[in-house]
Design a protein around this motif. Structure first.
Motif, PDB file in Angstrom:
ATOM      1  N   ILE A 174       0.839  -1.205   0.000  1.00 21.73           N
ATOM      2  CA  ILE A 174       0.000   0.000   0.000  1.00 21.73           C
ATOM      3  C   ILE A 174       0.873   1.254   0.000  1.00 21.73           C
ATOM      4  O   ILE A 174       0.601   2.205  -0.743  1.00 21.73           O
ATOM      5  N   LEU A 175       1.923   1.268   0.822  1.00 21.39           N
ATOM      6  CA  LEU A 175       2.818   2.426   0.849  1.00 21.39           C
ATOM      7  C   LEU A 175       3.513   2.624  -0.494  1.00 21.39           C
ATOM      8  O   LEU A 175       3.647   3.753  -0.972  1.00 21.39           O
ATOM      9  N   ASP A 203       0.943   3.967  -2.964  1.00 22.29           N
ATOM     10  CA  ASP A 203       0.651   5.373  -2.658  1.00 22.29           C
ATOM     11  C   ASP A 203       1.780   6.285  -3.142  1.00 22.29           C
ATOM     12  O   ASP A 203       1.534   7.340  -3.724  1.00 22.29           O
ATOM     13  N   ALA A 204       3.018   5.873  -2.911  1.00 19.30           N
ATOM     14  CA  ALA A 204       4.160   6.676  -3.321  1.00 19.30           C
ATOM     15  C   ALA A 204       4.264   6.737  -4.845  1.00 19.30           C
ATOM     16  O   ALA A 204       4.606   7.774  -5.413  1.00 19.30           O
ATOM     17  N   ILE A 248       0.486  10.001  -3.935  1.00 16.28           N
ATOM     18  CA  ILE A 248      -0.443  10.274  -2.840  1.00 16.28           C
ATOM     19  C   ILE A 248       0.297  10.388  -1.513  1.00 16.28           C
ATOM     20  O   ILE A 248      -0.086  11.138  -0.635  1.00 16.28           O
ATOM     21  N   TRP A 249       1.392   9.665  -1.356  1.00 17.07           N
ATOM     22  CA  TRP A 249       2.134   9.630  -0.103  1.00 17.07           C
ATOM     23  C   TRP A 249       3.562  10.028  -0.367  1.00 17.07           C
ATOM     24  O   TRP A 249       4.119   9.636  -1.400  1.00 17.07           O
ATOM     25  N   LEU A 298       2.138  12.897   2.272  1.00 13.93           N
ATOM     26  CA  LEU A 298       1.230  14.034   2.103  1.00 13.93           C
ATOM     27  C   LEU A 298       2.004  15.346   2.242  1.00 13.93           C
ATOM     28  O   LEU A 298       2.942  15.449   3.031  1.00 13.93           O
TER      29      LEU A 298
END
Length: 59
Positions: free
Chosen positions: A46-47, A50-51, A55-56, A58
């Protein structure tokens, strides 16, 4: 002083617990380490996703 005699043996008092474990033999058993490792892998995935989509982290 008199000693009290126990009314039941240890085996008779744990009979319900023994029946529970006999029924548990048919269940699917998963090693706790496998559950933790799967959670860590999913969390890292997930990380990473997201990266990769920005998205990550933030702002």
């Amino acid at each position: 002083m008199t000693k009290k005699k126990s009314s039941g043996s240890g085996l008779m008092s744990s009979a319900g617990l023994m029946r529970y474990y006999e029924a548990d033999k048919r269940a699917i058993h998963i090693n706790p380490k496998t559950v933790v490792a799967t959670g860590v892998v999913i969390g890292l995935a997930i990380l990473i996703l997201d990266a990769s989509f920005g998205i990550w982290p933030l702002p």
